[in-house]
Design an enzyme around this catalytic site. Sequence first.
Site, PDB file in Angstrom:
ATOM      1  N   GLY A 163       9.545  -4.501  17.061  1.00 46.22           N
ATOM      2  CA  GLY A 163      10.029  -4.533  15.676  1.00 46.22           C
ATOM      3  C   GLY A 163      11.145  -3.524  15.457  1.00 46.22           C
ATOM      4  N   ARG A 201       2.991 -13.653  21.292  1.00 45.84           N
ATOM      5  CA  ARG A 201       4.097 -14.408  21.933  1.00 45.84           C
ATOM      6  C   ARG A 201       4.962 -13.501  22.807  1.00 45.84           C
ATOM      7  NH1 ARG A 201       5.719 -14.029  16.580  1.00 45.84           N
ATOM      8  NH2 ARG A 201       7.690 -12.892  16.208  1.00 45.84           N
ATOM      9  N   ARG A 230      -2.442   5.758   3.951  1.00 48.22           N
ATOM     10  CA  ARG A 230      -1.730   6.878   3.297  1.00 48.22           C
ATOM     11  C   ARG A 230      -2.518   7.500   2.152  1.00 48.22           C
ATOM     12  NH1 ARG A 230       3.972   3.622   2.956  1.00 48.22           N
ATOM     13  NH2 ARG A 230       4.619   3.860   5.118  1.00 48.22           N
ATOM     14  N   CYS A 284       9.239   5.537   3.783  1.00 49.93           N
ATOM     15  CA  CYS A 284      10.573   6.089   4.053  1.00 49.93           C
ATOM     16  C   CYS A 284      11.194   6.732   2.819  1.00 49.93           C
ATOM     17  CB  CYS A 284      11.488   5.013   4.597  1.00 49.93           C
ATOM     18  SG  CYS A 284      11.318   3.416   3.822  1.00 49.93           S
ATOM     19  N   GLN A 327      18.062   1.139  -1.780  1.00 52.22           N
ATOM     20  CA  GLN A 327      17.466   1.040  -0.458  1.00 52.22           C
ATOM     21  C   GLN A 327      18.132   0.018   0.461  1.00 52.22           C
ATOM     22  OE1 GLN A 327      13.142   2.340  -2.290  1.00 52.22           O
ATOM     23  NE2 GLN A 327      13.128   1.304  -0.328  1.00 52.22           N
ATOM     24  N   LYS A 376       4.255   3.802  -4.449  1.00 56.84           N
ATOM     25  CA  LYS A 376       4.163   4.665  -3.261  1.00 56.84           C
ATOM     26  C   LYS A 376       4.904   5.979  -3.501  1.00 56.84           C
ATOM     27  CE  LYS A 376       4.031   0.773  -0.015  1.00 56.84           C
ATOM     28  NZ  LYS A 376       4.878  -0.037   0.915  1.00 56.84           N
ATOM     29  N   HIS A 408      18.593   4.795   3.122  1.00 55.36           N
ATOM     30  CA  HIS A 408      18.250   4.785   1.707  1.00 55.36           C
ATOM     31  C   HIS A 408      18.962   5.931   0.990  1.00 55.36           C
ATOM     32  CE1 HIS A 408      15.383   1.788   2.654  1.00 55.36           C
ATOM     33  NE2 HIS A 408      14.260   2.473   2.601  1.00 55.36           N
ATOM     34  N   ASN A 418      16.568   5.381   6.905  1.00 54.62           N
ATOM     35  CA  ASN A 418      15.175   5.024   6.619  1.00 54.62           C
ATOM     36  C   ASN A 418      14.400   4.610   7.868  1.00 54.62           C
ATOM     37  OD1 ASN A 418      17.119   2.758   6.092  1.00 54.62           O
ATOM     38  ND2 ASN A 418      15.229   1.573   6.282  1.00 54.62           N
TER      39      ASN A 418
HETATM   40  C1  2RA Z   1      11.299  -0.709   2.291  1.00 49.91           C
HETATM   41  N1  2RA Z   1      10.094   1.401   2.241  1.00 49.91           N
HETATM   42  O1  2RA Z   1      12.342  -0.058   2.327  1.00 49.91           O
HETATM   43  C2  2RA Z   1       9.960  -0.040   2.453  1.00 49.91           C
HETATM   44  C3  2RA Z   1       9.322  -0.379   3.760  1.00 49.91           C
HETATM   45  N2  2RA Z   1      10.028   0.086   4.859  1.00 49.91           N
HETATM   46  O2  2RA Z   1      11.251  -1.951   2.151  1.00 49.91           O
END
Ligand code: 2RA
Length: 329
Positions: free
Chosen positions: A10, A37, A97, A126, A153, A205, A234, A307
Site C-alpha cells: 500500500g 492476491r 487510537r 496524519c 489535505q 480524530k 497536508h 502525510n
Molecule cells: C486522510 N488522514 O488524509 C486520512 C487518512 N490517511 O484521508
Amino acid sequence: MKVAVVGATGMVGTVMLKVLAEQNFPVTRLIPVASERSIGKEISYEGKAYPIVSMQDAIDAKPDIALFSAGGNTSLEWAPKFEAVGTTVIDNSSAWRMDASKKLVVPEINANQLTASDKIIANPNCSTIQMVVALAPLHRKYKIKRIVVSTYQSITGTGVKAVRQLENEYVGEKGEMAYPYPIHRNALPHCDVFVENGYTKEEVKLVNETKKILDDNTIAITATAIRIPVVGGHSESVNVEFENDFDLDEVRQILHNAPGVVVQDNPDVNVYPMPIYAEGKDDVFVGRIRRDGSQPNSLNMWIVSDNLRKGAATNAVQIAQHLVAHQLV
Ligand code: 2RA
C-alpha cells in the site's frame, strides 16, 4: 530484528519500507504481508528479494515488530494474534487510537510513556501528528485553552484510487472515483465519512487524538477537514488560544528549538511552508506565525507536513526506533 510490514504494497506500507531502509533500521529479516492476491510476489528491500506472505505465516515467523497499515478491521482482527506470539505491533489505523489501554504515540511528545508491556501501539492520524508536533512545546509553555484548525489535505491520504482519479481528471478521462465529486479544480469539505453531528471522522480524530496525545481533556478543539487536489502533504491553518499570554519572538524560538519542527516564516521574502516542498521530508514545517489581535493570548500559524512520512510511515518507524533504543523489544 525480524520486522513484519502488514500492508507492504500500500501507499503507507511502501513508504514504511523506504523509511526503514533510509534509517538503517536493524532488520535481519523482513516479513512483508499483503492481500491474498499478492502472496508469492516479491518485495525488494535493501537489495534482497522477500516473498510476500500471508498474515498467518507472518505470525508463525514470530516477528519482533509488526508495522501495520492495513485498515482498522484487519488491525482489530490480527494485531492481538501477533501480540500473542510476543510481537510488538505499531498500527497506523484508527482501530486502537482511542482505546484507553493503548498508547497513542508521537515520539517527540510522549514516547517516554512506552514500556515493554506495550505490545499494541497506535500511530495517530496524519493530520493530528503534524499539528501536535508543533503545538506540544507551546502547550507546555503557555497551556492551550482552545484550538480552531482547518486542514487542506493531500489526496494521498485517501490512497491510490484518489491519485488515479485526479490524474484522470487532469487529462479529461473518466475512471474510478475515490470521491463523490471531481477533485481537480475543486475542494471537498469531506475527509473520511460524516458522523451524526455533521462532522467527519477526520475532524473527530483531530479533536479526540490531540487531547489524548497532549494528555489534556480541558483543551477545546474544533476542526474542519478539507480535501484538495495536492499530493505533497497536508496543510493546516491553526488558530490557538492559550491560558497565558506569550511573546511572539519567544514562540518562534520555542518552535525553532522543537524536535521535528522547521520554522519557515519570512513573509518579506515569501518564505512559508508549502506541500510541494514538504513532500518526501520528515519535518513539520511551521510558518505564518502571527498574533491574533481579535482574541487575547491567541495566535495563528500554518503547518505543513508530508502525510505519508511524518504523518504515517516515519512516525511509526520512529516509534520502532525508540523501542529498540530503550530495549523495549
Ligand atoms: C486522510 N488522514 O488524509 C486520512 C487518512 N490517511 O484521508
